[in-house]
Motif scaffolding. Structure first.
Motif, PDB file in Angstrom:
ATOM      1  N   SER A  46       0.839  -1.199   0.000  1.00 37.44           N
ATOM      2  CA  SER A  46       0.000   0.000   0.000  1.00 37.44           C
ATOM      3  C   SER A  46       0.874   1.249   0.000  1.00 37.44           C
ATOM      4  N   LEU A  47       1.984   1.210   0.777  1.00 38.43           N
ATOM      5  CA  LEU A  47       2.904   2.355   0.791  1.00 38.43           C
ATOM      6  C   LEU A  47       3.468   2.603  -0.600  1.00 38.43           C
ATOM      7  N   LEU A  48       3.718   1.517  -1.341  1.00 40.40           N
ATOM      8  CA  LEU A  48       4.302   1.635  -2.687  1.00 40.40           C
ATOM      9  C   LEU A  48       3.260   1.926  -3.746  1.00 40.40           C
ATOM     10  N   ASN A  49       1.975   1.935  -3.315  1.00 39.60           N
ATOM     11  CA  ASN A  49       0.872   2.177  -4.236  1.00 39.60           C
ATOM     12  C   ASN A  49       0.667   1.016  -5.222  1.00 39.60           C
ATOM     13  N   VAL A  50       1.192  -0.156  -4.865  1.00 37.88           N
ATOM     14  CA  VAL A  50       0.864  -1.372  -5.630  1.00 37.88           C
ATOM     15  C   VAL A  50      -0.615  -1.691  -5.356  1.00 37.88           C
ATOM     16  N   TYR A  51      -1.034  -1.531  -4.087  1.00 36.70           N
ATOM     17  CA  TYR A  51      -2.447  -1.611  -3.716  1.00 36.70           C
ATOM     18  C   TYR A  51      -2.955  -0.217  -3.380  1.00 36.70           C
ATOM     19  N   GLN A  52      -4.158   0.102  -3.846  1.00 36.36           N
ATOM     20  CA  GLN A  52      -4.800   1.359  -3.449  1.00 36.36           C
ATOM     21  C   GLN A  52      -5.558   1.108  -2.148  1.00 36.36           C
ATOM     22  N   PRO A  53      -5.396   2.009  -1.175  1.00 32.89           N
ATOM     23  CA  PRO A  53      -6.105   1.815   0.091  1.00 32.89           C
ATOM     24  C   PRO A  53      -7.619   1.912  -0.101  1.00 32.89           C
ATOM     25  N   THR A  54      -8.351   1.229   0.759  1.00 35.65           N
ATOM     26  CA  THR A  54      -9.805   1.381   0.782  1.00 35.65           C
ATOM     27  C   THR A  54     -10.143   2.773   1.312  1.00 35.65           C
ATOM     28  N   SER A  55      -9.404   3.201   2.333  1.00 38.02           N
ATOM     29  CA  SER A  55      -9.531   4.573   2.827  1.00 38.02           C
ATOM     30  C   SER A  55      -8.265   4.930   3.603  1.00 38.02           C
ATOM     31  N   GLY A  56      -8.147   6.204   3.922  1.00 37.44           N
ATOM     32  CA  GLY A  56      -6.966   6.671   4.647  1.00 37.44           C
ATOM     33  C   GLY A  56      -5.992   7.374   3.716  1.00 37.44           C
ATOM     34  N   GLU A  57      -4.909   7.884   4.322  1.00 41.50           N
ATOM     35  CA  GLU A  57      -3.953   8.674   3.540  1.00 41.50           C
ATOM     36  C   GLU A  57      -2.529   8.189   3.768  1.00 41.50           C
ATOM     37  N   ILE A  58      -1.717   8.288   2.705  1.00 40.58           N
ATOM     38  CA  ILE A  58      -0.281   8.011   2.798  1.00 40.58           C
ATOM     39  C   ILE A  58       0.439   9.210   2.204  1.00 40.58           C
ATOM     40  N   LEU A  59       1.135   9.946   3.063  1.00 44.80           N
ATOM     41  CA  LEU A  59       1.776  11.185   2.623  1.00 44.80           C
ATOM     42  C   LEU A  59       3.290  11.022   2.589  1.00 44.80           C
ATOM     43  N   PHE A  60       3.889  11.317   1.445  1.00 40.31           N
ATOM     44  CA  PHE A  60       5.345  11.348   1.306  1.00 40.31           C
ATOM     45  C   PHE A  60       5.750  12.821   1.307  1.00 40.31           C
ATOM     46  N   ASP A  61       6.458  13.235   2.353  1.00 42.10           N
ATOM     47  CA  ASP A  61       6.801  14.655   2.525  1.00 42.10           C
ATOM     48  C   ASP A  61       5.581  15.546   2.268  1.00 42.10           C
ATOM     49  N   GLY A  62       4.480  15.148   2.836  1.00 40.06           N
ATOM     50  CA  GLY A  62       3.268  15.968   2.802  1.00 40.06           C
ATOM     51  C   GLY A  62       2.358  15.748   1.610  1.00 40.06           C
ATOM     52  N   LYS A  63       2.814  14.965   0.635  1.00 36.22           N
ATOM     53  CA  LYS A  63       1.992  14.757  -0.573  1.00 36.22           C
ATOM     54  C   LYS A  63       1.363  13.367  -0.578  1.00 36.22           C
ATOM     55  N   ASP A  64       0.070  13.335  -0.805  1.00 35.57           N
ATOM     56  CA  ASP A  64      -0.674  12.070  -0.803  1.00 35.57           C
ATOM     57  C   ASP A  64      -0.360  11.279  -2.075  1.00 35.57           C
ATOM     58  N   ILE A  65       0.212  10.084  -1.904  1.00 39.21           N
ATOM     59  CA  ILE A  65       0.615   9.299  -3.073  1.00 39.21           C
ATOM     60  C   ILE A  65      -0.588   8.943  -3.951  1.00 39.21           C
ATOM     61  N   ASN A  66      -1.739   8.830  -3.338  1.00 36.00           N
ATOM     62  CA  ASN A  66      -2.927   8.468  -4.124  1.00 36.00           C
ATOM     63  C   ASN A  66      -3.482   9.639  -4.929  1.00 36.00           C
ATOM     64  N   LYS A  67      -2.945  10.823  -4.696  1.00 33.11           N
ATOM     65  CA  LYS A  67      -3.383  11.984  -5.480  1.00 33.11           C
ATOM     66  C   LYS A  67      -2.271  12.468  -6.414  1.00 33.11           C
ATOM     67  N   MET A  68      -1.146  11.737  -6.445  1.00 36.11           N
ATOM     68  CA  MET A  68      -0.030  12.155  -7.306  1.00 36.11           C
ATOM     69  C   MET A  68      -0.308  11.786  -8.760  1.00 36.11           C
ATOM     70  N   SER A  69       0.265  12.568  -9.656  1.00 37.27           N
ATOM     71  CA  SER A  69       0.184  12.240 -11.085  1.00 37.27           C
ATOM     72  C   SER A  69       1.088  11.035 -11.348  1.00 37.27           C
ATOM     73  N   ARG A  70       0.914  10.460 -12.531  1.00 35.90           N
ATOM     74  CA  ARG A  70       1.744   9.323 -12.928  1.00 35.90           C
ATOM     75  C   ARG A  70       3.237   9.696 -12.873  1.00 35.90           C
ATOM     76  N   ASP A  71       3.560  10.895 -13.363  1.00 35.13           N
ATOM     77  CA  ASP A  71       4.955  11.354 -13.363  1.00 35.13           C
ATOM     78  C   ASP A  71       5.500  11.505 -11.937  1.00 35.13           C
ATOM     79  N   GLU A  72       4.679  12.100 -11.071  1.00 31.76           N
ATOM     80  CA  GLU A  72       5.110  12.292  -9.680  1.00 31.76           C
ATOM     81  C   GLU A  72       5.357  10.950  -9.000  1.00 31.76           C
ATOM     82  N   LYS A  73       4.471   9.988  -9.281  1.00 39.13           N
ATOM     83  CA  LYS A  73       4.635   8.647  -8.694  1.00 39.13           C
ATOM     84  C   LYS A  73       5.906   7.993  -9.208  1.00 39.13           C
TER      85      LYS A  73
END
Ligand code: ATP
Ligand code: MG
Length: 97
Positions: A46-73
């Protein structure tokens, strides 16, 4: 720093991650322990975004990985080294392929 906020992950009826919150500070070595089947691999995937969480947030230096663009990821993943527990990279291919 990686911040995990109330992370939940469900596969059909089975809720594997039931609301994990934790901070992983830059420069510190962290250890995730738990009995077999408790969800360590699901958590790390889930941290690596291989799985998308059902709910909750994972922030890398303040940025939510689930809201990052493909390039950012892609940029973020270039900074992450991963050794999988089992064969993972080519587990869908035969030896011949
Ligand atoms: N892709 C999936 N689909 C459905 N259920 C899954 C999936 N991946 C994992 N699970 C389930 O999630 C639970 C946690 O599994 P996980 O592999 O994360 O455990 P683990 O803590 O890494 O165990 P181990 O110490 O044996 O490696 C298990 O019940 C497993 O069957
Ligand atoms: Mg595991």
């Amino acid at each position: 720093m990686i911040e995990v906020k109330d992370l939940k992950k469900r596969f059909d009826e089975v809720e594997v991650l039931k609301g994990i919150s934790s901070n992983f500070e830059t420069g510190k070595v962290n250890l995730v322990i738990g009995q077999s089947g408790s969800g360590k691999t699901v958590f790390l995937k889930s941290l690596l975004n291989v799985y998308q969480p059902t709910s909750g947030e994972i922030l890398f230096d303040g940025k939510d990985i689930n809201k990052m663009s493909r390039d950012e990821k892609q940029q973020l993943r270039a900074e992450i080294g991963t050794v999988f527990q089992g064969s993972a990279l080519f587990d869908s291919m035969t030896v011949e392929e």
